[in-house]
Scaffold this motif. Sequence first.
Motif, mmCIF file in Angstrom:
data_model
loop_
_atom_site.group_PDB
_atom_site.id
_atom_site.type_symbol
_atom_site.label_atom_id
_atom_site.label_comp_id
_atom_site.label_asym_id
_atom_site.label_seq_id
_atom_site.Cartn_x
_atom_site.Cartn_y
_atom_site.Cartn_z
ATOM 1 N N GLN A 163 -0.547 21.773 -7.029
ATOM 2 C CA GLN A 163 -0.481 23.185 -6.668
ATOM 3 C C GLN A 163 -1.855 23.706 -6.247
ATOM 4 O OE1 GLN A 163 0.883 21.970 -9.504
ATOM 5 N NE2 GLN A 163 3.035 22.166 -8.951
ATOM 6 N N ASN A 164 -1.845 24.563 -5.266
ATOM 7 C CA ASN A 164 -3.030 25.300 -4.826
ATOM 8 C C ASN A 164 -4.196 24.405 -4.414
ATOM 9 O OD1 ASN A 164 -1.660 27.713 -5.447
ATOM 10 N ND2 ASN A 164 -2.263 27.493 -7.589
ATOM 11 N N ARG A 165 -3.926 23.327 -3.735
ATOM 12 C CA ARG A 165 -4.992 22.448 -3.245
ATOM 13 C C ARG A 165 -5.292 22.772 -1.793
ATOM 14 N NH1 ARG A 165 -8.076 20.905 -7.147
ATOM 15 N NH2 ARG A 165 -6.826 20.197 -8.854
ATOM 16 N N THR A 166 -6.527 22.541 -1.411
ATOM 17 C CA THR A 166 -6.976 22.872 -0.067
ATOM 18 C C THR A 166 -6.834 21.672 0.859
ATOM 19 O OG1 THR A 166 -9.232 22.169 -0.518
ATOM 20 C CG2 THR A 166 -8.674 24.463 -1.044
ATOM 21 N N LEU A 167 -7.032 21.939 2.127
ATOM 22 C CA LEU A 167 -7.034 20.880 3.127
ATOM 23 C C LEU A 167 -8.174 19.902 2.865
ATOM 24 C CD1 LEU A 167 -5.938 19.649 5.729
ATOM 25 C CD2 LEU A 167 -7.392 21.239 6.993
ATOM 26 N N VAL A 168 -9.295 20.398 2.419
ATOM 27 C CA VAL A 168 -10.446 19.540 2.112
ATOM 28 C C VAL A 168 -10.079 18.551 1.006
ATOM 29 C CG1 VAL A 168 -12.808 19.507 1.241
ATOM 30 C CG2 VAL A 168 -12.117 21.249 2.887
ATOM 31 N N PHE A 169 -9.407 19.016 -0.047
ATOM 32 C CA PHE A 169 -8.968 18.135 -1.126
ATOM 33 C C PHE A 169 -8.056 17.042 -0.583
ATOM 34 C CE2 PHE A 169 -5.638 16.953 -4.127
ATOM 35 C CZ PHE A 169 -6.391 16.436 -5.168
ATOM 36 N N LEU A 204 0.821 -1.208 0.000
ATOM 37 C CA LEU A 204 0.000 0.000 0.000
ATOM 38 C C LEU A 204 0.858 1.261 0.000
ATOM 39 C CD1 LEU A 204 -2.811 -1.186 2.389
ATOM 40 C CD2 LEU A 204 -2.855 -1.043 -0.115
ATOM 41 N N TYR A 205 1.981 1.227 0.701
ATOM 42 C CA TYR A 205 2.881 2.380 0.713
ATOM 43 C C TYR A 205 3.433 2.633 -0.691
ATOM 44 C CZ TYR A 205 6.871 5.345 1.639
ATOM 45 O OH TYR A 205 7.774 6.365 1.606
ATOM 46 N N LEU A 206 3.923 1.583 -1.342
ATOM 47 C CA LEU A 206 4.479 1.748 -2.684
ATOM 48 C C LEU A 206 3.404 2.142 -3.694
ATOM 49 C CD1 LEU A 206 7.026 -1.199 -2.725
ATOM 50 C CD2 LEU A 206 7.503 1.248 -2.519
ATOM 51 N N THR A 207 2.213 1.598 -3.544
ATOM 52 C CA THR A 207 1.101 1.968 -4.415
ATOM 53 C C THR A 207 0.761 3.443 -4.232
ATOM 54 O OG1 THR A 207 0.237 -0.268 -4.311
ATOM 55 C CG2 THR A 207 -1.281 1.443 -5.043
ATOM 56 N N HIS A 208 0.760 3.890 -2.999
ATOM 57 C CA HIS A 208 0.489 5.293 -2.701
ATOM 58 C C HIS A 208 1.502 6.197 -3.393
ATOM 59 C CE1 HIS A 208 1.473 8.776 -0.060
ATOM 60 N NE2 HIS A 208 0.197 9.001 -0.229
ATOM 61 N N ILE A 209 2.766 5.828 -3.320
ATOM 62 C CA ILE A 209 3.818 6.648 -3.929
ATOM 63 C C ILE A 209 3.742 6.593 -5.455
ATOM 64 C CG2 ILE A 209 6.320 6.906 -4.196
ATOM 65 C CD1 ILE A 209 5.228 7.756 -1.444
ATOM 66 N N ILE A 210 3.714 5.400 -6.000
ATOM 67 C CA ILE A 210 3.794 5.232 -7.457
ATOM 68 C C ILE A 210 2.506 5.660 -8.146
ATOM 69 C CG2 ILE A 210 4.050 3.539 -9.316
ATOM 70 C CD1 ILE A 210 5.832 1.943 -7.293
ATOM 71 N N VAL A 211 1.395 5.124 -7.700
ATOM 72 C CA VAL A 211 0.125 5.384 -8.380
ATOM 73 C C VAL A 211 -0.499 6.684 -7.909
ATOM 74 C CG1 VAL A 211 -2.206 4.515 -8.785
ATOM 75 C CG2 VAL A 211 -0.278 2.935 -8.766
ATOM 76 N N GLY A 212 -0.702 6.795 -6.606
ATOM 77 C CA GLY A 212 -1.397 7.966 -6.076
ATOM 78 C C GLY A 212 -0.719 9.277 -6.383
ATOM 79 N N ILE A 213 0.518 9.403 -5.956
ATOM 80 C CA ILE A 213 1.240 10.657 -6.184
ATOM 81 C C ILE A 213 1.615 10.791 -7.653
ATOM 82 C CG2 ILE A 213 3.338 11.931 -5.626
ATOM 83 C CD1 ILE A 213 3.050 10.899 -2.778
ATOM 84 N N GLY A 214 1.900 9.676 -8.314
ATOM 85 C CA GLY A 214 2.239 9.726 -9.743
ATOM 86 C C GLY A 214 1.117 10.295 -10.582
ATOM 87 N N ILE A 215 -0.099 9.863 -10.316
ATOM 88 C CA ILE A 215 -1.249 10.368 -11.072
ATOM 89 C C ILE A 215 -1.471 11.846 -10.783
ATOM 90 C CG2 ILE A 215 -3.769 10.261 -11.242
ATOM 91 C CD1 ILE A 215 -3.492 7.217 -10.921
ATOM 92 N N ILE A 216 -1.419 12.207 -9.531
ATOM 93 C CA ILE A 216 -1.626 13.614 -9.170
ATOM 94 C C ILE A 216 -0.545 14.488 -9.798
ATOM 95 C CG2 ILE A 216 -1.594 15.239 -7.240
ATOM 96 C CD1 ILE A 216 -2.985 13.074 -5.572
ATOM 97 N N GLU A 217 0.701 14.038 -9.755
ATOM 98 C CA GLU A 217 1.802 14.812 -10.335
ATOM 99 C C GLU A 217 1.696 14.860 -11.855
ATOM 100 O OE1 GLU A 217 4.984 17.262 -10.460
ATOM 101 O OE2 GLU A 217 3.976 16.575 -8.647
ATOM 102 N N ALA A 218 1.284 13.772 -12.481
ATOM 103 C CA ALA A 218 1.169 13.732 -13.945
ATOM 104 C C ALA A 218 0.159 14.760 -14.450
ATOM 105 C CB ALA A 218 0.778 12.333 -14.405
#
Length: 75
Positions: free
Chosen positions: A32-38, A13-27
């Motif tokens: 930038q400019n995201r709120t705490l709610v997001f 789950l940690y590696l999935t979070h890094i590779i998929v989760g953050i990768g998609i958001i970064e792609a």
Amino acid sequence: RPFVLTGQMALTLYLTHIIVGIGIIEAFSTLQNRTLVFSCIASLGFFIVAMTFSYFWRRRFARGPFEWVMRKLTS
């Protein structure tokens, strides 16, 4: 039980979070400019998906995919 199964797949789950989760958001350059709610909604969404995945994965397999790889590499 779902919490236990999720904890047993921490590496996957940690590696999935890094590779998929953050990768998609970064792609899509949506960090930038995201709120705490997001951030809270994204975290909750990942948590729900992770628990669901862990539950169904562990019903079929003894270990998570990355846990299995680490066990093979270190045995």
